[in-house]
Design a protein around this motif. Structure first.
Motif, short mmCIF file in Angstrom:
data_model
loop_
_atom_site.label_atom_id
_atom_site.label_comp_id
_atom_site.label_asym_id
_atom_site.label_seq_id
_atom_site.Cartn_x
_atom_site.Cartn_y
_atom_site.Cartn_z
N SER A 5 -6.09 -13.75 34.70
CA SER A 5 -7.31 -13.25 35.28
C SER A 5 -8.09 -12.77 33.57
N ARG A 6 -7.26 -12.24 32.73
CA ARG A 6 -7.82 -11.74 31.51
C ARG A 6 -8.59 -13.07 30.75
N ALA A 7 -7.81 -14.21 30.76
CA ALA A 7 -8.21 -15.30 29.98
C ALA A 7 -9.66 -15.85 30.57
N PHE A 8 -9.61 -15.76 31.96
CA PHE A 8 -10.83 -16.37 32.49
C PHE A 8 -11.99 -15.56 32.26
N ALA A 9 -11.98 -14.17 32.47
CA ALA A 9 -12.99 -13.29 32.28
C ALA A 9 -13.23 -13.53 30.76
N GLU A 10 -12.63 -13.64 29.72
CA GLU A 10 -12.87 -13.65 28.26
C GLU A 10 -13.77 -15.06 28.12
N LYS A 11 -13.67 -16.10 28.92
CA LYS A 11 -14.58 -17.29 28.66
C LYS A 11 -16.01 -16.94 29.11
N PHE A 12 -16.29 -15.82 29.41
CA PHE A 12 -17.70 -15.45 29.76
C PHE A 12 -18.22 -14.27 29.03
N MET A 13 -17.32 -13.67 28.47
CA MET A 13 -17.34 -12.11 27.60
C MET A 13 -18.03 -12.64 26.40
N VAL A 14 -19.23 -11.68 26.24
CA VAL A 14 -19.70 -11.53 25.00
C VAL A 14 -19.05 -10.57 24.23
N ARG A 15 -18.13 -11.19 23.36
CA ARG A 15 -17.29 -10.32 22.21
C ARG A 15 -17.90 -9.28 21.48
N PRO A 16 -17.39 -8.01 21.63
CA PRO A 16 -18.26 -6.91 20.93
C PRO A 16 -17.99 -7.20 19.41
N GLY A 17 -19.08 -6.81 18.72
CA GLY A 17 -19.08 -7.09 17.18
C GLY A 17 -19.12 -8.39 16.73
N GLU A 19 -21.28 -12.23 16.70
CA GLU A 19 -22.44 -12.65 16.79
C GLU A 19 -22.62 -13.53 18.12
N PHE A 20 -23.43 -13.54 19.05
CA PHE A 20 -23.74 -14.20 20.26
C PHE A 20 -24.90 -14.82 20.29
N ARG A 21 -24.96 -16.04 20.60
CA ARG A 21 -25.99 -17.07 20.78
C ARG A 21 -26.19 -17.28 22.26
N LEU A 22 -27.50 -17.11 23.02
CA LEU A 22 -27.51 -17.65 24.23
C LEU A 22 -27.59 -18.93 24.60
N LYS A 23 -28.11 -19.44 23.62
CA LYS A 23 -28.35 -21.00 23.62
C LYS A 23 -27.15 -21.82 23.51
N ASP A 24 -25.93 -21.17 23.34
CA ASP A 24 -24.67 -21.84 23.17
C ASP A 24 -23.98 -21.76 24.66
N ILE A 25 -24.54 -21.17 25.56
CA ILE A 25 -24.09 -21.23 26.89
C ILE A 25 -24.87 -22.06 27.80
N ASP A 26 -24.10 -23.23 28.47
CA ASP A 26 -25.00 -24.14 29.16
C ASP A 26 -25.01 -23.45 30.56
N PRO A 27 -26.21 -23.24 31.16
CA PRO A 27 -26.62 -22.48 32.33
C PRO A 27 -26.04 -23.58 33.45
N ARG A 28 -25.70 -24.65 33.52
CA ARG A 28 -25.12 -25.77 34.36
C ARG A 28 -23.66 -25.96 34.21
N LEU A 220 -30.29 -7.57 23.19
CA LEU A 220 -29.29 -6.60 24.01
C LEU A 220 -27.92 -7.04 24.21
N LEU A 221 -27.54 -8.41 24.38
CA LEU A 221 -26.30 -8.72 24.38
C LEU A 221 -25.37 -8.43 23.32
N ASN A 222 -26.00 -8.57 22.16
CA ASN A 222 -25.50 -8.48 20.89
C ASN A 222 -25.22 -6.95 20.49
N ALA A 223 -26.35 -6.01 20.99
CA ALA A 223 -26.27 -4.70 20.60
C ALA A 223 -25.60 -3.87 21.72
N CYS A 224 -25.43 -4.49 22.97
CA CYS A 224 -24.75 -3.46 23.95
C CYS A 224 -23.58 -4.13 24.84
N SER A 225 -22.85 -5.14 23.90
CA SER A 225 -21.54 -5.83 24.63
C SER A 225 -20.86 -4.81 23.74
N THR A 226 -20.16 -3.91 24.43
CA THR A 226 -19.06 -2.85 23.81
C THR A 226 -17.90 -2.92 24.17
#
Length: 274
Positions: A5-17, A19-28, A220-226
């Motif tokens: 379950s943890r491995a599944f959730a981490e696929k979608f987690m914005v890792r705190p600290g 850098e995250f780029r939203l364009k790297d996530i395919d909405p489909r 906000l995803l980069n600033a507030c994923s803790t």
């Protein structure tokens, strides 16, 4: 939470600290599941499991779960609530839709209305939009200077940490859809008389600022994923994928909380119903 379950959730987690780029996530992206029908059936089972776990949480009455749903117009916040929590009994669950602040709300600090709506012990609280509107809309429409927005990021992080330290687990989902998918869903609201009530002409104005909203979300995803309240970005162009991901993570989180029915302080054998 199990390793799986943890491995599944981490696929979608914005890792705190990091850098995250939203364009790297395919909405489909549907790679999390193999089959649509099987996933829908699994989501139905998960929703019933969530109901059973919520019953234990309510009976225990010591902790709570806050589920935050954010996304652009038509991202599927209402649909997620129906698809994941529809089997959950009304006792012990609250849903708050955050709209334009009232005069009373504007007379307080921006987190006042969010704190007022937070779930009591024993409850699951669901925010349909949330306190994050005050860093999204305010940033895109220039309602507050950048310095104030940065301060709000810090205040939100402190607010959510305070919640977690007082027994509220915070789950935050950004429902990520594409601009093309939004176009289809908005057009459907125009074409289907039964969905006219969902259409808001103001949504078309926000659509003109699509790129600005995407940048505001990324900020906000980069600033507030803790560590205490991470964000999960959910590919949401396919509704069955969206619901399946959220349901799995919610169930795993409740299992990790492991609420327990309280033990009786009396002996059942000493009583008899006549």
């Amino acid at each position: 939470m199990s390793d799986r379950s943890r491995a599944f959730a981490e696929k979608f987690m914005v890792r705190p600290g990091k850098e995250f780029r939203l364009k790297d996530i395919d909405p489909r992206d549907g790679s999390a599941f193999e089959d649509e029908d099987a996933t829908k059936a699994e989501t139905d089972r998960l929703s019933r499991d969530i109901d059973a776990l919520q019953d234990r949480l309510y009976a225990e009455g010591r902790r709570s779960l806050l589920v935050v749903l954010q996304g652009t117009d038509t991202a599927g916040k209402d649909g997620t609530i129906r698809g994941v929590f529809n089997a959950t009994g009304p006792i012990g669950v609250s849903v708050t839709a955050f709209r334009r602040p009232t005069e009373t709300e504007l007379a307080h600090d921006f987190l006042w209305r969010a704190h007022l709506a937070c779930p009591k012990r024993g409850m699951i609280g669901i925010f349909n939009r949330s306190h994050y509107e005050d860093v999204l809309v305010a940033k895109v429409r220039g309602l507050a200077p950048d310095k104030v927005i940065e301060q709000r990021y810090e205040q939100i992080n402190a607010f959510e940490k305070m919640l977690t330290e007082n027994g509220t687990v915070v789950l935050k989902f950004m429902l990520h859809i594409s601009k093309d998918e939004q176009k289809e869903r908005l057009q459907e609201r125009l074409d289907n008389p039964r969905k006219h009530w969902k259409f808001n002409p103001g949504d078309l104005e926000d659509r003109k600022s699509w790129d600005d909203f995407q940048k505001a979300y990324e900020a906000l995803l980069n600033a507030c994923s803790t560590e205490w309240a991470p964000w999960y970005v959910v590919p949401a162009d396919r509704k069955w994928v969206r619901n399946g991901i959220v349901a799995r993570i919610v169930k795993a989180t409740l299992e990790d909380m492991d609420p327990q029915y309280p033990k009786a302080t009396w002996k059942p054998g000493e009583f008899k119903v006549e």
